[in-house]
Design an enzyme around this catalytic site. Structure first.
Site, PDB file in Angstrom:
ATOM      1  N   PHE A  99     -33.841  -6.882 -44.234  1.00 43.33           N
ATOM      2  CA  PHE A  99     -35.300  -6.856 -44.359  1.00 43.33           C
ATOM      3  C   PHE A  99     -35.855  -8.267 -44.513  1.00 43.33           C
ATOM      4  O   PHE A  99     -36.835  -8.633 -43.852  1.00 43.33           O
ATOM      5  CB  PHE A  99     -35.729  -6.006 -45.556  1.00 43.33           C
ATOM      6  CG  PHE A  99     -37.187  -6.179 -45.900  1.00 43.33           C
ATOM      7  CD1 PHE A  99     -38.161  -5.545 -45.149  1.00 43.33           C
ATOM      8  CD2 PHE A  99     -37.588  -7.016 -46.941  1.00 43.33           C
ATOM      9  CE1 PHE A  99     -39.517  -5.726 -45.435  1.00 43.33           C
ATOM     10  CE2 PHE A  99     -38.930  -7.200 -47.231  1.00 43.33           C
ATOM     11  CZ  PHE A  99     -39.896  -6.554 -46.478  1.00 43.33           C
ATOM     12  N   VAL A 155     -27.047  -5.727 -47.500  1.00 44.23           N
ATOM     13  CA  VAL A 155     -27.428  -4.915 -46.339  1.00 44.23           C
ATOM     14  C   VAL A 155     -28.949  -4.792 -46.264  1.00 44.23           C
ATOM     15  O   VAL A 155     -29.606  -5.503 -45.505  1.00 44.23           O
ATOM     16  CB  VAL A 155     -26.764  -3.518 -46.394  1.00 44.23           C
ATOM     17  CG1 VAL A 155     -27.129  -2.722 -45.139  1.00 44.23           C
ATOM     18  CG2 VAL A 155     -25.249  -3.638 -46.525  1.00 44.23           C
ATOM     19  N   CYS A 156     -29.497  -3.896 -47.040  1.00 48.17           N
ATOM     20  CA  CYS A 156     -30.924  -3.584 -46.931  1.00 48.17           C
ATOM     21  C   CYS A 156     -31.809  -4.765 -47.303  1.00 48.17           C
ATOM     22  O   CYS A 156     -32.850  -4.994 -46.676  1.00 48.17           O
ATOM     23  CB  CYS A 156     -31.254  -2.368 -47.795  1.00 48.17           C
ATOM     24  SG  CYS A 156     -30.249  -0.925 -47.367  1.00 48.17           S
ATOM     25  N   ASN A 157     -31.430  -5.509 -48.338  1.00 44.72           N
ATOM     26  CA  ASN A 157     -32.249  -6.652 -48.739  1.00 44.72           C
ATOM     27  C   ASN A 157     -32.191  -7.772 -47.710  1.00 44.72           C
ATOM     28  O   ASN A 157     -33.224  -8.336 -47.324  1.00 44.72           O
ATOM     29  CB  ASN A 157     -31.792  -7.189 -50.095  1.00 44.72           C
ATOM     30  CG  ASN A 157     -32.108  -6.259 -51.238  1.00 44.72           C
ATOM     31  OD1 ASN A 157     -32.393  -5.089 -51.041  1.00 44.72           O
ATOM     32  ND2 ASN A 157     -32.037  -6.768 -52.461  1.00 44.72           N
ATOM     33  N   TRP A 167     -28.689  -2.299 -50.985  1.00 44.23           N
ATOM     34  CA  TRP A 167     -27.813  -3.307 -51.548  1.00 44.23           C
ATOM     35  C   TRP A 167     -28.251  -4.682 -51.085  1.00 44.23           C
ATOM     36  O   TRP A 167     -28.827  -4.829 -50.010  1.00 44.23           O
ATOM     37  CB  TRP A 167     -26.378  -3.054 -51.144  1.00 44.23           C
ATOM     38  CG  TRP A 167     -25.779  -1.796 -51.666  1.00 44.23           C
ATOM     39  CD1 TRP A 167     -25.959  -1.228 -52.901  1.00 44.23           C
ATOM     40  CD2 TRP A 167     -24.892  -0.939 -50.959  1.00 44.23           C
ATOM     41  NE1 TRP A 167     -25.219  -0.081 -53.019  1.00 44.23           N
ATOM     42  CE2 TRP A 167     -24.552   0.119 -51.841  1.00 44.23           C
ATOM     43  CE3 TRP A 167     -24.329  -0.959 -49.688  1.00 44.23           C
ATOM     44  CZ2 TRP A 167     -23.686   1.146 -51.475  1.00 44.23           C
ATOM     45  CZ3 TRP A 167     -23.471   0.060 -49.324  1.00 44.23           C
ATOM     46  CH2 TRP A 167     -23.158   1.096 -50.219  1.00 44.23           C
TER      47      TRP A 167
END
Length: 226
Positions: free
Chosen positions: A121, A116-118, A113
């Site tokens: 990172f 979160v992940c984007n 999402w």
């Protein structure tokens, strides 16, 4: 001069898809999910046309998230899929190694999402890896419109560049005189670019009198009823 003043070219960037998996897509509320998949696959096909080094990474495939969209995998049938347990892809050494092996500091990101992940990172790869991150907003999605928006805002404040998938495609093409990719780009636009693609079809067939893209049954009529 800011490094972000450089336009994207097929020679100066790489692409990463993060967790484009069904369970992650189920939670997306910031964009229509069919539109999201269309944009993701369109971006993947664009990368294929321009030979962009591409990394695909997934999280908890068997335990939670499910398999990557088959339409995405079909574009890169030979690619390895880098499986993780971490929400932040930067925390996985295989991902770091793949990015480093591609040898390009500009990294285009499409993932789920956004918040979160984007975000984790992007911030980590920029801070710790010195990468320049370009976040494809319409090939990513968050759990709400606010979650997506404020994650994008946070990343922009940190120097991450927001983009759309079609912007990436046309920045790679840059000049319609580049005939080696012209036909493939036009076909991609017709297939994945919505109203723009419809307009191209109309112009080709009705204005330039090109044949229709598909063969079909005989057109019959009109035959007004009496």
């Amino acid at each position: 001069m800011s490094r972000y003043l450089e336009v994207l070219t097929p020679q100066n960037c790489q692409l990463i898809f993060i967790d484009q998996q069904p369970q992650m897509a189920f939670g997306v509320q910031s964009i229509d999910r069919q539109t999201l998949k269309n944009n993701v696959v369109g971006l993947a096909k664009a990368a294929k046309v321009f030979n962009i080094p591409t990394t695909i990474t997934t999280v908890e495939t068997d335990g939670f998230s499910g398999n990557t969209y088959p339409e995405l995998l079909a574009v890169f049938p030979e690619h390895k899929i880098l499986e993780r347990t971490s929400m932040n892809s930067w925390d996985d050494q295989n991902v770091r190694d793949a990015l480093a092996a591609n040898g390009r500091k500009k990294v285009i990101v499409s993932g789920l999402w956004t918040e979160v992940c984007n975000t984790t990172f992007a911030l980590s790869a920029a801070l710790e890896g010195g990468y320049e991150i370009y976040m494809v907003a319409d090939a990513s999605g968050g759990t709400s419109a606010d979650a997506h928006k404020y994650a994008m805002d946070r990343m922009v404040q940190a120097g991450i560049v927001p983009m759309t998938w079609q912007q990436v495609l046309l920045e790679w093409q840059r000049d319609w005189a580049r005939k080696e990719t012209y036909d493939a780009v036009i076909h991609l636009v017709q297939e994945h670019s919505g109203a723009y693609g419809m307009g191209v079809d109309y112009a080709y067939t009705m204005v330039h009198k090109a044949p229709e893209r598909v063969k079909h049954g005989q057109r019959i009529g009109p035959n007004p009823a009496k």
